[in-house]
Design an enzyme around this catalytic site. Structure first.
Site, short mmCIF file in Angstrom:
data_model
loop_
_atom_site.label_atom_id
_atom_site.label_comp_id
_atom_site.label_asym_id
_atom_site.label_seq_id
_atom_site.Cartn_x
_atom_site.Cartn_y
_atom_site.Cartn_z
N ASP A 400 0.86 -1.17 0.00
CA ASP A 400 0.00 0.00 0.00
C ASP A 400 0.91 1.23 0.00
O ASP A 400 2.11 1.12 0.30
CB ASP A 400 -0.88 -0.05 1.25
CG ASP A 400 -1.79 1.16 1.36
OD1 ASP A 400 -2.31 1.60 0.32
OD2 ASP A 400 -1.97 1.67 2.48
N THR A 402 -0.33 4.92 1.04
CA THR A 402 -0.66 5.86 2.10
C THR A 402 -0.55 5.20 3.47
O THR A 402 -1.26 4.26 3.76
CB THR A 402 -2.10 6.40 1.90
OG1 THR A 402 -2.23 6.85 0.56
CG2 THR A 402 -2.38 7.54 2.85
N LYS A 804 -6.87 -5.23 -5.25
CA LYS A 804 -5.56 -5.51 -4.66
C LYS A 804 -5.37 -7.01 -4.48
O LYS A 804 -4.33 -7.57 -4.83
CB LYS A 804 -5.43 -4.81 -3.30
CG LYS A 804 -5.35 -3.29 -3.37
CD LYS A 804 -5.13 -2.70 -1.99
CE LYS A 804 -4.98 -1.18 -2.06
NZ LYS A 804 -4.64 -0.58 -0.77
#
Length: 1205
Positions: A400, A402, A804
């Site tokens: 990921d 952030t 994802k």
């Protein structure tokens, strides 16, 4: 009971009805319960009290060896074939099953606790006409619930009303998409009229028909029927579970989906039982060993039959056969007897030892002080103990962005005003000085409204602004006026900004500190404090940002009547609209922009334009006509915006840093050297992800090309992927090479593998979420995979949590490589569950990722230590352990095989029964555990110095089917030496005093002593790293063997337990003979010498990377820790786009006539309750929109204590 029904439901033929449409009624529980919709309780655990035993045993007996030992134990209960007692197998088996069950139960109890904590949260529910506090788990579809500021959203809700004008609600969606900027939701006007009237809400009987539960976060379709009217429902009317209500006193919502049906849970993926590749390999090897065992037993059974016919009949006079037993039956019984005797080829202690090794290596991770984060008091944690060695085999990392790579904290770093750059410090020689926390900060004490947490180090900018520089003041005036930030002033002078994107907040905060304070807004005005003087600007228009415009403008009238358009946006967009007189300034600003982009900063260009009153009146009239037109409204407005936003005057540029976590670029560089590919899967927009890619060295200027796939059709995506692939490798075949094979137990599992294709040079790939959706379709997924795997770096933007997981599963399926997913938010849970290894970062976005992960820690930089040190060592230790374990047990068993030819195939054991019992559990258990827990080829510093040491794990070089065959061949050779040398030495031999020594008991003692000595010498050769514990275990085990042997073969033991200890006097009679010790020495020499010679020749001719590094280690001193050095300045021609949120802005709401009416200052609940957080205490000011909430506010004493620290 959920896990029972989910597991056994399909087995019993139970069919689950697929929900096609959801239909329910507000405040009507009996009607809604008739549809049997799921309640709001969630279950992430695997077991319940009733299902734990059957499900856990089922999982454990799926391990072939466990099932084998259960069968073996049952065989040992049959006296005709058993030469060993049943408890020799039962006790270790029960021990193994118990250890594993306790570990699994402990893991699942933690999940139950987490579920219980969430399910028992309290919320106000409207029941029977009154608001009652009830648990989340008791909320049903169709209930109306009340949420207050900073509360988590209980379930997926249809918004009914709120405290804000226009029935708006501000929510933070970090748990869903990883973004901390605020989103706006708005209720229908017809339901908004109810306000907070309990009577009106209790009388609400609206009927909702909507889509069934699904995982689409960005779409919702439904209708509300109320009073004979039907109203359309879309995503803007829905609050999703996982969001947090912000900046809103209260709101009411109608529950649409509860618990497992919520979009958050639909995106979380299934909890799967994860096993390492070594586990799978061991299952296959155990199956092969069974086949080999059956083959050996068959050979020996046939030998028994032949011997019984030819030789055995002679002995019947002395040893009569049992009634009914003939040669054929004797042969059949001897088969099963040999199954028991030779069962040590797969010892039960193997699995006990494996669990202990994994547990020990897990503790190393938990105890590692170099992975402890003192700022948050967060140690690294191995949340599962079964996957350690797979950490040494990772090929793909899915990360990921952030909160994982970045801190999700924006800082105003640098700016360029009228051709002069600010924000950097230089020494007397003109060299750039690195800015640290110790660097002197600009003093803003002259500004009473300044944010005390804001940090800036270039004093010249403050002096320029306070000195009256017109351009600098216009620059910060633009930042204070041109935005859609919402101010919140709880107390006089105590400002809090709620920004749609963190960058906007950072820019407005910068203007605030330099004397241009945005104070408040109404639909018609903006109030600012300019260098201490209150100025009210009339707001005439907001030309809002969107994805196509990539800019935003405001038109204001100053108190003097001057009309000005202020504009900020992406450099490429603004440059096209500049007045020709700005060309020289544009060239200088471009140089600064390239420098900022080279540092990975997010840039914006600022410009303004003075407007004529008459033109403005005409433009406003045309704007009003366009905005009220029924057709072509958007196109007409766009034309007007284009018309007015031209001939702009350039002011300068801003540079905002989305602050990376410490050590991220170095970590990614190290992992890349270890040949690990990193893919970033983020819900953020493309420009942001691209900037971070450059900041952390994933994308580099020297890359040959960076491909962007952003097509909106399947055909367009295919063309862009093919074009990229052909550019990278023109000669490659159009169709991928898919290698089909079989794997797994009994080779029933079909596998497909896409070969890696070599590419000359480094390339990068950036793909958008909508393009990725097409790329993941069945006919395009191989094309996507081929192109992506050719690239050094892959960044997927705007992806949903499910996408994802799908990307991870695609790589798992076709690359047959070990994958790791790392994230910190609930939006990463499905990806973490899908990967072989899931790592959670305990960061700003809650604990959902950590709770679903296999390993967790506080900072991304610890990943390199987890993989390059702990992972590599765990893999090395496990492979050494397995190789040595199979070697010692095959050697032990093969000696039995050779002995069978000399004992009439009677299943007599070559060793003493007590030696057989204690061989694996006592004599050889601790030395191999010592090696498997403490061994390391090189220490952690050298592991970082040479990341290439990680490569053998990815290629599975240390333990594979080939290594297993080599181990068997080595065992076969050793067993021949260990049987025939002692046999030949003892044959017709006499003692010093002429007495006979060639008896069975003396031979058994000599054979087992030779075996144990050789096994310990072999272990010493395999051990790289010696500790006091290793020495104690090796020498202690040998000492224990001789002590136990002398005790068991003593007169005393024979007198007490005559039948159990028949080897009376054997030890003292044999071990005092020189020829016995000479035989032991000769046997050891013949077993070990070829191994030493072979390894020496191999190192000389074909040294591995480990051999080379270990040779270097002997010659060189320990490498020093890498010095902290300032990042090298790189000039980039690539500039970041725009630092705005990718969605439509707040512009329409800001200028709404009914929105933000002038109201008296009112007190509101504090948004930021967690004042003792690391963010609040950090020295440099990092702008951040929302702080992570705790459910219970801390006591003032706790806050004071933390502040004192």
């Amino acid at each position: 009971m959920g896990s029972v029904t989910s597991y056994f439901g399909p087995l019993c033929g139970e069919e689950q009805k697929i929900e096609e449409e959801r239909h329910f009624r507000g405040n009507d529980r009996p009607f809604n319960l008739s549809y049997h919709y799921a309640d709001n309780a969630i279950t992430t655990s695997k077991y319940s009290v009733f299902t734990f035993l059957p499900l856990n045993l089922f999982e454990q007996f799926r391990r072939l060896a466990n099932a084998y030992f259960l069968s073996l134990m049952l065989l040992q209960l049959i006296p005709q074939i058993s030469s060993l007692s049943w408890f020799t197998t039962a006790v270790p088996l029960i021990l193994v099953l118990s250890i594993t069950a306790v570990k699994d139960a402990s893991d699942d109890i933690n999940r139950h606790r987490s579920d219980k904590q969430v399910n028992n949260r309290m919320v106000n529910v409207l029941i029977d006409g009154e608001l009652r506090s009830d648990k989340w788990m008791n909320v049903q579809v169709g209930d109306i619930i009340k949420l207050e500021n900073n509360q988590f959203v209980t379930a997926d809700l249809m918004l009914l009303s709120s405290s804000e004008p226009l029935n708006l609600v501000y929510v933070e969606t970090a748990e869903l998409d990883g973004e901390t900027n605020l989103k706006v939701k708005q209720a229908l006007t017809v339901t908004g009229k109810m306000g907070d009237s309990i009577h009106a809400l209790a009388a609400f009987k609206g009927e909702v028909r909507c889509e069934p539960p699904n995982n689409r976060l960005d779409k919702f379709r439904g209708t509300l029927s109320l009073d004979g009217q039907t109203y359309s429902l879309d995503n803007d009317k829905v609050l999703l579970r996982g969001c947090t209500v912000r900046n809103t006193d209260w709101c009411f919502g109608l529950v649409i989906f509860g618990g497992p049906d919520t979009k958050l849970m639909q995106n979380s993926g299934k909890t799967t039982f994860k096993r390492t590749s070594i586990d799978h390999l061991m299952n296959v090897l155990v199956l092969c060993i069974f086949g080999f065992l059956a083959f050996m037993c068959t050979v020996l059974a046939i030998g028994n039959g032949i011997w019984e016919v030819r030789e055995g009949s002679v002995f019947t006079i002395f040893l009569p056969r049992e009634q009914g037993v003939n040669a054929a039956l004797s042969s059949f019984l001897s088969f099963w007897s040999y199954v028991i005797v030779l069962n040590t080829v797969v010892p039960i202690s193997l699995y006990v030892s494996v669990e202990i090794i994994r547990l020990g290596n897990s503790f190393y991770i938990d105890w590692d002080r170099k992975m402890y984060y003192p700022k948050n008091d967060t140690p690294a944690q191995a949340r599962t103990t079964t996957l350690n060695e797979e950490l040494g085999q990772i090929k793909y990392i899915f990360s990921d962005k952030t909160g994982t790579l970045t801190q999700n904290i924006m800082t105003f770093n640098k700016c360029s005003i009228n051709g002069k750059a600010y924000g950097e410090l230089f020494d007397f020689s003109g060299q750039r000085v690195e800015i640290t926390e110790k660097t002197e900060r600009v003093d803003f004490s002259w500004n009473k409204l300044a944010d005390p947490k804001f940090s800036f180090h270039d004093h010249s900018l403050g002096e320029t602004v306070r000195g009256g520089n017109l351009e600098a003041r216009a620059f910060f005036r633009l930042l204070a006026l041109c935005h859609t930030v919402m101010p919140e002033e709880k107390k006089e002078g105590e400002l809090h900004y709620q920004a749609q994107s963190p960058d906007e907040g950072a820019l407005v905060t910068a203007a605030r500190n330099f004397g241009f304070v945005f104070r408040s807004r109404t639909p018609e005005s903006i109030t600012a404090m300019e260098m201490g003087i209150k100025v009210v600007y009339e707001l005439l228009a907001v030309l809002d940002f969107n994805n196509v415009r990539k800019r935003m403008s405001v038109i204001v009238r100053s108190p003097e009547g001057k009309l000005t358009l202020f504009c900020k946006g992406a450099d490429t967009i603004i440059y096209e609209r500049l007045h020709p007189s700005c060309n020289k300034l544009k060239e200088v600003t471009t140089i600064h922009l390239n420098e900022y982009a080279g540092d990975g900063l997010r840039t914006l260009v600022l410009a303004y334009k003075d407007l004529d009153e008459d033109y403005m009146n005409d433009w406003k009239r045309r704007h009003h006509e366009a905005s009220t037109a029924m057709g072509d409204r958007e196109e007409r407005l766009e034309e007007l915006y284009e018309e007015i936003e031209k001939d702009l005057m350039l002011l300068g540029a801003t540079a905002v840093e989305d602050k990376l976590q410490d050590g991220v670029p170095q970590t990614i560089e190290q992992l890349a050297k270890a040949d690990i590919k990193i893919w970033v899967l983020t819900g953020d927009k493309q420009e942001t992800a691209e900037n971070i890619g450059y900041s952390c060295n994933m994308l580099r200027e020297e890359m040959k090309e960076i491909f962007v796939v952003a097509a909106n059709t399947a055909e367009g995506v295919k063309e862009e992927l093919q074009k990229a692939r052909r550019t990278m490798c023109p000669e490659v075949a159009e169709e991928p090479t898919v290698i089909k094979a079989r794997a797994g137990l009994f080779w029933l599992q079909k596998t497909e593998r896409v070969e890696d294709e070599k590419v000359d040079g480094d390339y990068g790939l950036i793909i958008n979420g909508h393009s990725l959706a097409f790329g993941l379709e069945k006919d395009l997924q191989l094309e996507l995979l081929r192109t992506a795997c050719m690239c050094q770096t892959v960044i997927c933007c705007r992806v949903t949590p499910l996408q994802k997981a799908q990307v991870v599963q695609l790589v798992k399926k076709y690359k047959q490589a070990v994958t790791l997913a790392i994230g910190d938010g609930a939006n990463d849970v499905s990806m973490i569950k899908a990967a072989h290894i899931g790592v959670g970062i305990s960061g700003q976005e809650g604990m959902q990722a950590v709770l679903s992960s296999d390993f967790s820690f506080a900072q991304f930089r610890y990943l390199q230590r987890l993989l390059l040190v702990h992972g590599r060592w765990s893999y090395l230790r496990m492979c050494k352990f397995l190789g040595y374990f199979f070697y010692k047990n095959f050697t032990f068993t093969f000696v039995h095989f050779w002995y069978a030819f000399f004992c009439g195939f009677s299943a007599q054991t070559v060793y003493d029964e007590w030696f057989i019992t204690l061989y694996n559990m006592v004599y050889t258990a601790l030395p191999v555990l010592g090696m498997s827990l403490f061994d390391q080829d090189v220490n952690d510093r050298w592991s970082f110095q040479y990341p290439q040491l990680y490569a053998p794990g990815q290629l599975n070089l240390y333990f594979s089917k080939k290594a297993f065959v080599r181990c068997m061949m080595h065992s076969c050779y050793s067993s021949l030496i260990l049987f025939f040398i002692p046999w030949a030495a003892m044959h017709d031999t006499v003692r010093d005093d002429g007495k006979d020594i060639a008896d069975y008991q003396s031979f058994a003692l000599l054979a087992q002593t030779c075996l144990l000595v050789v096994m310990n010498i072999q272990l010493c050769l395999d051990t790289y790293y010696w500790t006091a514990v290793n020495h104690f275990f090796v020498w202690g085990s040998l000492a224990a063997y001789f002590a136990i042997t002398l005790t068991m073969y003593s007169n005393g033991m024979f007198l007490i337990f005559t039948s159990s200890f028949p080897f009376i006097g054997t030890a003292r009679n044999s071990l005092n003979q020189p020829n016995v010790w000479l035989t032991i020495f000769l046997t050891s020499l013949l077993c070990i010498l070829p191994v030493v010679a072979f390894r020496f020749i191999l190192i000389q001719l074909r040294p591995t990377i480990n051999d080379k590094v270990r040779h270097t280690v002997r010659k060189e001193a320990l490498p020093a820790p890498a010095p902290r050095r300032p990042p090298a300045r790189r000039i980039s021609t690539r500039r970041s786009g725009y630092a705005f949120s990718h969605s439509q802005g707040f512009g329409d709401l800001v200028t709404s006539r009914r929105f933000l009416l002038k109201m008296p200052l009112r007190s509101r609940p504090v948004v930021f309750t967690q004042t003792d957080s690391a963010l609040a205490q950090s020295q440099p000011q990092h702008y951040r929109t929302i702080a992570e909430e705790r459910e219970e506010p801390q006591s003032p004493q706790a806050v004071a204590a933390a502040a004192a620290q």
